[in-house]
Design a protein around this motif. Structure first.
Motif, PDB file in Angstrom:
ATOM      1  N   UNK A 240      10.336  -4.455  -2.138  1.00 61.38           N
ATOM      2  CA  UNK A 240       9.427  -4.757  -3.241  1.00 61.38           C
ATOM      3  C   UNK A 240       8.192  -3.881  -3.054  1.00 61.38           C
ATOM      4  N   UNK A 241       7.953  -2.971  -3.986  1.00 61.76           N
ATOM      5  CA  UNK A 241       6.764  -2.114  -3.939  1.00 61.76           C
ATOM      6  C   UNK A 241       5.783  -2.689  -4.948  1.00 61.76           C
ATOM      7  N   UNK A 242       4.950  -3.623  -4.472  1.00 63.74           N
ATOM      8  CA  UNK A 242       4.071  -4.383  -5.367  1.00 63.74           C
ATOM      9  C   UNK A 242       3.140  -3.531  -6.225  1.00 63.74           C
ATOM     10  N   UNK A 243       2.434  -2.525  -5.672  1.00 63.92           N
ATOM     11  CA  UNK A 243       1.496  -1.783  -6.520  1.00 63.92           C
ATOM     12  C   UNK A 243       2.154  -1.077  -7.702  1.00 63.92           C
ATOM     13  N   UNK A 244       3.459  -0.843  -7.605  1.00 63.54           N
ATOM     14  CA  UNK A 244       4.168  -0.117  -8.661  1.00 63.54           C
ATOM     15  C   UNK A 244       5.114  -1.011  -9.452  1.00 63.54           C
ATOM     16  N   UNK A 245       5.189  -2.291  -9.077  1.00 57.21           N
ATOM     17  CA  UNK A 245       6.077  -3.241  -9.730  1.00 57.21           C
ATOM     18  C   UNK A 245       7.527  -2.748  -9.712  1.00 57.21           C
ATOM     19  N   UNK A 246       7.943  -2.262  -8.545  1.00 57.24           N
ATOM     20  CA  UNK A 246       9.305  -1.759  -8.348  1.00 57.24           C
ATOM     21  C   UNK A 246      10.025  -2.642  -7.343  1.00 57.24           C
ATOM     22  N   UNK A 247      11.274  -2.982  -7.652  1.00 58.62           N
ATOM     23  CA  UNK A 247      12.117  -3.738  -6.740  1.00 58.62           C
ATOM     24  C   UNK A 247      13.449  -3.010  -6.607  1.00 58.62           C
TER      25      UNK A 247
ATOM     26  N   UNK B 279       0.850  -1.201   0.000  1.00 58.37           N
ATOM     27  CA  UNK B 279       0.000   0.000   0.000  1.00 58.37           C
ATOM     28  C   UNK B 279       0.883   1.247   0.000  1.00 58.37           C
ATOM     29  N   UNK B 280       0.701   2.087  -1.017  1.00 65.99           N
ATOM     30  CA  UNK B 280       1.471   3.321  -1.133  1.00 65.99           C
ATOM     31  C   UNK B 280       0.526   4.515  -0.997  1.00 65.99           C
ATOM     32  N   UNK B 281       1.055   5.651  -0.539  1.00 67.32           N
ATOM     33  CA  UNK B 281       0.195   6.830  -0.398  1.00 67.32           C
ATOM     34  C   UNK B 281      -0.025   7.532  -1.734  1.00 67.32           C
ATOM     35  N   UNK B 282      -0.988   8.423  -1.747  1.00 65.08           N
ATOM     36  CA  UNK B 282      -1.154   9.315  -2.881  1.00 65.08           C
ATOM     37  C   UNK B 282       0.097  10.181  -2.948  1.00 65.08           C
ATOM     38  N   UNK B 283       0.624  10.338  -4.143  1.00 63.01           N
ATOM     39  CA  UNK B 283       1.867  11.086  -4.315  1.00 63.01           C
ATOM     40  C   UNK B 283       1.563  12.584  -4.307  1.00 63.01           C
TER      41      UNK B 283
END
Length: 185
Positions: free
Chosen positions: A171-178, A102-106
């Motif tokens: 691993x930032x799953x919602x953004x597909x970033x590792x 879960x990431x915040x609104x940027x």
């Protein structure tokens, strides 16, 4: 001292909101202002001036940390998200995989910087806080108490992920970033 030596697989990662850019990435932010015809007076999408967005006072997390300690919560680690952006989440010395779900609104100033710098989302999360300024690692059953105490301290917080056994990476799953461990150096 909370040095991360208590981190364990299954721990929750609670992220606490940032108030904006804080202290990370200001060199790039200043460089961008120099290239804009209106400089710091450039309006963002909301109408706020770019310079005003950069000058938002940084949240100070000390009152929250104090309330967590006074409540006797079992805190396994805490780290600010600055300088190395979200890679800072893996700053503790032990090898774990930190999975964010879960990431915040940027905040708009980061979107503006990204656009002006022609930066990728991975570059932005690797260098800026992108709306999350502090991470607190606690046993999963304690996470909601951290969120509640953050709210009482006037800060928004949320359970954003988990610590797992595995190689050191974020691993930032919602953004597909590792982010692998070697990117933190």
């Amino acid at each position: 001292l909370v040095l991360g030596d208590q981190l364990a697989s299954g721990d929750a990662i609670v992220l606490v909101e940032s108030s904006g850019i804080h202290a990370n990435g200001l060199t790039m932010a200043r460089s961008i202002a120099g290239d804009l015809s209106e400089g710091y007076g450039t309006k963002l999408a909301s109408g706020q001036l770019y310079g005003e967005a950069l000058l938002k006072p940084t949240h100070i997390y000390v009152p929250l940390v104090r309330s967590l300690l006074e409540a006797g919560l079992d805190i396994h680690y805490m780290v600010n998200i600055t300088g190395h952006g979200w890679r800072k989440i893996m700053r503790a010395t032990n090898n774990f995989t930190y999975t964010i779900t879960s990431v915040p609104k940027v905040p708009e100033e980061f979107l503006f910087i990204q656009q002006q710098a022609n930066a990728t989302t991975q570059e932005m999360y690797g260098n800026f806080n992108m709306g999350a300024g502090f991470a607190i690692f606690v046993p999963a059953g304690t996470a909601q108490a951290v969120v509640k105490l953050a709210k009482e301290s006037g800060l928004k917080a949320w359970v954003a992920g988990t610590v797992q056994s595995g190689p050191k990476k974020v691993v930032i799953k919602p953004l597909d970033i590792v982010f692998q461990s070697d990117t933190l150096g």
